[in-house]
Motif scaffolding. Structure first.
Motif, short mmCIF file in Angstrom:
data_model
loop_
_atom_site.label_atom_id
_atom_site.label_comp_id
_atom_site.label_asym_id
_atom_site.label_seq_id
_atom_site.Cartn_x
_atom_site.Cartn_y
_atom_site.Cartn_z
N ILE A 113 7.35 3.52 9.38
CA ILE A 113 7.71 3.24 7.97
C ILE A 113 6.79 3.96 6.99
O ILE A 113 7.11 4.11 5.81
CB ILE A 113 7.71 1.72 7.65
N CYS A 114 5.65 4.43 7.50
CA CYS A 114 4.76 5.19 6.61
C CYS A 114 5.14 6.66 6.55
O CYS A 114 4.54 7.44 5.82
CB CYS A 114 3.31 5.07 7.09
N PHE A 131 14.22 2.35 1.15
CA PHE A 131 12.88 2.11 0.61
C PHE A 131 11.96 3.24 1.02
O PHE A 131 12.29 4.06 1.89
CB PHE A 131 12.33 0.77 1.09
N CYS A 171 7.61 3.95 1.67
CA CYS A 171 6.29 3.31 1.67
C CYS A 171 5.17 4.33 1.57
O CYS A 171 5.21 5.38 2.22
CB CYS A 171 6.09 2.49 2.94
N CYS A 205 1.25 4.61 2.46
CA CYS A 205 0.30 3.85 3.27
C CYS A 205 -1.08 4.48 3.16
O CYS A 205 -1.20 5.69 2.91
CB CYS A 205 0.73 3.87 4.74
N THR A 257 -0.21 -1.04 2.39
CA THR A 257 1.10 -0.39 2.31
C THR A 257 1.83 -0.82 1.04
O THR A 257 1.95 -2.02 0.78
CB THR A 257 1.94 -0.78 3.55
N CYS A 288 5.43 -0.38 -0.79
CA CYS A 288 6.80 0.10 -0.58
C CYS A 288 7.64 -0.07 -1.84
O CYS A 288 7.64 -1.15 -2.44
CB CYS A 288 7.46 -0.68 0.56
N PHE A 335 5.72 -4.94 -2.19
CA PHE A 335 7.06 -4.42 -2.45
C PHE A 335 7.27 -4.37 -3.96
O PHE A 335 7.07 -5.38 -4.66
CB PHE A 335 8.14 -5.35 -1.87
#
Ligand SMILES: *[C@@H]1O[C@H](CO)[C@@H](O)[C@H](O)[C@H]1NC(C)=O
Ligand SMILES: *[C@@H]1O[C@H](CO)[C@@H](O)[C@H](O)[C@H]1NC(C)=O
Ligand SMILES: *[C@@H]1O[C@H](CO)[C@@H](O)[C@H](O)[C@H]1NC(C)=O
Ligand SMILES: *[C@@H]1O[C@H](CO)[C@@H](O)[C@H](O)[C@H]1NC(C)=O
Ligand SMILES: *[C@@H]1O[C@H](CO)[C@@H](O)[C@H](O)[C@H]1NC(C)=O
Length: 538
Positions: free
Chosen positions: A48-49, A58, A60, A62, A73, A75, A102
């Motif tokens: 996800i990074c 989305f 992210c 990091c 993180t 996002c 988030f």
């Protein structure tokens, strides 16, 4: 035959269109594949990074992009991102995240807390989400997440909190619910939170807090409810808050403080009630508040204070009563805390009221003499009071206005500020008053004023139908303060010396003051000096 070819062409076109936006993602994946040539099993794990922007709803940022290496993180959520979207499972690629934020794009429609993801992140300490449209925190949304220490949910349009929304979180110390639309705080929303120290619910729409709503928050030290529409407070509302040190109820619609309202919070040190509609404070409102140090009541509608209202809060050294409608503050009012105000670190604000210049204020001269706090002394010196003039009739004010208007007409260039002031505040030159301005019983006004010709003209004001002047308190001599006739009530009270006075002075049992009844100034000064000596030698 033709139609088959046509369909084939259309299909090819479609594939082409689909392939274009994906191509970037595909090439990067190919690159990754080349890197991992030695791996026989092809890893399909999405980090996800390290997302391609087009792949996910989305993105992210990091602190460390390596697999399972990120701790902080952030996002951004752009698009609709359903709870069932398989991409959520990719958060396992960064299982050691400690801080997760988030931020939803303002026109996004993100409507839930991703509880399942939070459960996977065993090291998660801080969770923030902002600009979502969450509407309701459902039951158990944060239950059993024992690693989380801080939750910041400000600005998410939350209007309701279901029971057990925050339940059994053994390490949670802080919740921020500012700038949502919460209307009511029900019981059992905050349960089993043994470490919770601070709860912020500022700038919501709270009108009702149910009895025992905070019943389980035995460790809570700070509760902020600033900027809501709370109009009634009751003792039972605060049951359970036995460690609370600071309560912020500023900018609400509270109109009165009843008996023992805060008695469930024996550790309370700071109580903030500024910017409400408070007209009345019960004599026993502060019952049991032995630890209260700071009391803020500015910008309310207080006209009078009960003589004993500070009796049960003798530790107060910070008292803010600015911008109320107080006509007086008696020595009885301050007596329980007056020696605290002698210290260097004390605060006492009384300006912006409608004080009447009379001998009930005599103690202020004593306080100015006794306090070591130069700031406090300066503030006292700024205080003004209304000195009624028996001779300055309403007619004289009208004349003054007319004369002033004439003067302005004759002299248009002169002192515009002053003219504006006059218009706004009914201010007139002393000269314009009918002459012989002699204040019956309290000396000649001319003597007080005309010594210093450089001073601005005295302000004439009408207060409750009475005409008089606004004076700086210390312009007046203590001996010159008028002493109103004791009212019938006062006389009756004086026949029964109350024990509270004897207690206040200690064993001597000398009784000197009674509410609203400072018989003459010399006597009250004597009483003050006596109190100072008594405190000093015992
Ligand atoms: C993970 O972080 C450590 C320490 O910051 C670093 O030495 C290591 O190279 C990182 N691993 C990856 C795959 O980035
Ligand atoms: C809670 O905090 C303590 C002290 O910081 C820590 O040792 C413990 O592991 C935490 N609990 C969880 C479930 O993370
Ligand atoms: C919580 O989030 C808001 C942004 O909405 C931010 O202003 C605030 O500083 C954050 N942190 C705390 C501790 O409240
Ligand atoms: C204040 O001090 C002055 C001189 O230091 C003294 O004359 C006056 O009596 C004192 N006033 C009071 C109220 O203690
Ligand atoms: C008020 O002014 C009138 C004349 O303007 C004067 O006779 C009178 O003594 C003054 N004092 C009072 C208290 O009326």
């Amino acid at each position: 035959m033709w139609s088959v070819i046509r369909i084939a062409v259309v299909l090819e076109l479609c594939l082409l269109i689909l392939a274009v936006p994906l191509s970037e993602g595909v090439t990067s994946r190919l690159r990754n594949k080349k890197k991992a040539t030695k791996e026989t099993k092809e890893s399909k794990e999405v980090n996800i990074c390290d997302l391609e922007r087009r792949e996910a709803p989305f993105f992210c940022y990091c602190d460390n992009n390596g697999l399972r290496n990120a701790s902080d993180t952030n996002c951004l959520i752009f698009n609709k991102f359903e709870e069932v979207n398989p991409l959520w499972s990719s958060f396992s690629s960064q299982i050691y995240i400690e801080k997760l934020t988030f931020t939803v794009r303002p026109d996004g429609s993100f409507t839930y807390i991703p509880t399942q993801v939070l459960k996977q992140l065993k090291n998660l300490h801080v969770f923030n989400i902002h600009y979502a449209k969450i509407h309701e925190l459902v039951e158990n949304v944060f239950s059993n997440l024992s690693s989380i220490v801080e939750i910041n949910l400000s600005k998410n349009m939350i209007s309701g909190i279901k029971r057990n929304a925050f339940n059994n979180m053994s390490n949670l110390t802080f919740i921020n619910l500012d700038e949502n639309q919460i209307v009511e705080v029900h019981r059992d929303c905050f349960v089993n939170l043994p470490m919770l120290k601070k709860l912020m619910v500022n700038r919501n729409n709270i009108t009702v807090i149910y009895d025992k709503a905070f019943y389980y928050l035995n460790s809570l030290q700070e509760l902020e409810l600033n900027g809501n529409q709370i109009n009634v407070i009751t003792r039972d509302m605060f049951t359970g808050l036995r460690s609370l040190q600071k309560l912020d109820l500023r900018s609400n619609l509270i109109s009165m403080i009843g008996e023992s309202s805060f008695a469930e919070m024996p550790e309370l040190q700071e109580l903030e009630l500024d910017q409400n509609q408070i007209k009345f404070i019960s004599e026993k409102a502060l019952a049991g508040m032995r630890n209260l140090k700071k009391l803020r009541l500015s910008e309310n509608k207080l006209v009078a204070l009960d003589a004993d209202f500070l009796n049960e809060a003798p530790a107060i050294y910070f008292l803010d009563l600015r911008d109320n409608l107080l006509k007086t503050m008696t020595f009885d009012n301050v007596k329980p805390i007056v020696t605290n105000l002698y210290n260097n670190v004390s605060y006492f604000y009384l300006d912006g009221n409608k004080l009447t210049c009379d001998c009930k204020l005599a103690w202020i001269w004593g306080l100015r003499n006794e306090t070591k706090n130069s700031k406090l002394r300066e503030d006292l010196e700024e205080l003004t009071c209304f000195l009624e003039s028996k001779n300055a009739s309403l007619k004289s004010v009208k004349d003054a206005e007319r004369n002033s208007a004439l003067a302005i007409a004759r002299n248009p260039g002169r002192n515009n500020d002053y003219i504006n002031n006059f218009k706004e505040k009914n201010v007139a030159d002393e000269d314009y008053l009918e002459d012989g301005t002699d204040y019956e019983g309290y000396g000649n006004y001319d003597d007080l004023e005309s010594k210093d010709t450089a001073k601005p003209p005295a302000k004439v004001e009408i207060l409750d139908g009475k005409v008089g002047f606004i004076k700086q308190i210390f312009e007046l001599k203590l001996e010159d303060l008028p002493c109103p006739e004791p009212s019938r009530e006062d006389l009756m009270a004086s026949e029964q010396p109350s024990s509270r006075h004897a207690n206040a002075i200690g064993s001597s049992g000398i009784f000197f003051f009674s509410s609203g009844k400072a018989h003459n100034v010399n006597q009250s000064v004597l009483a003050l000096s006596f109190l100072f000596t008594a405190r000093f030698f015992t």
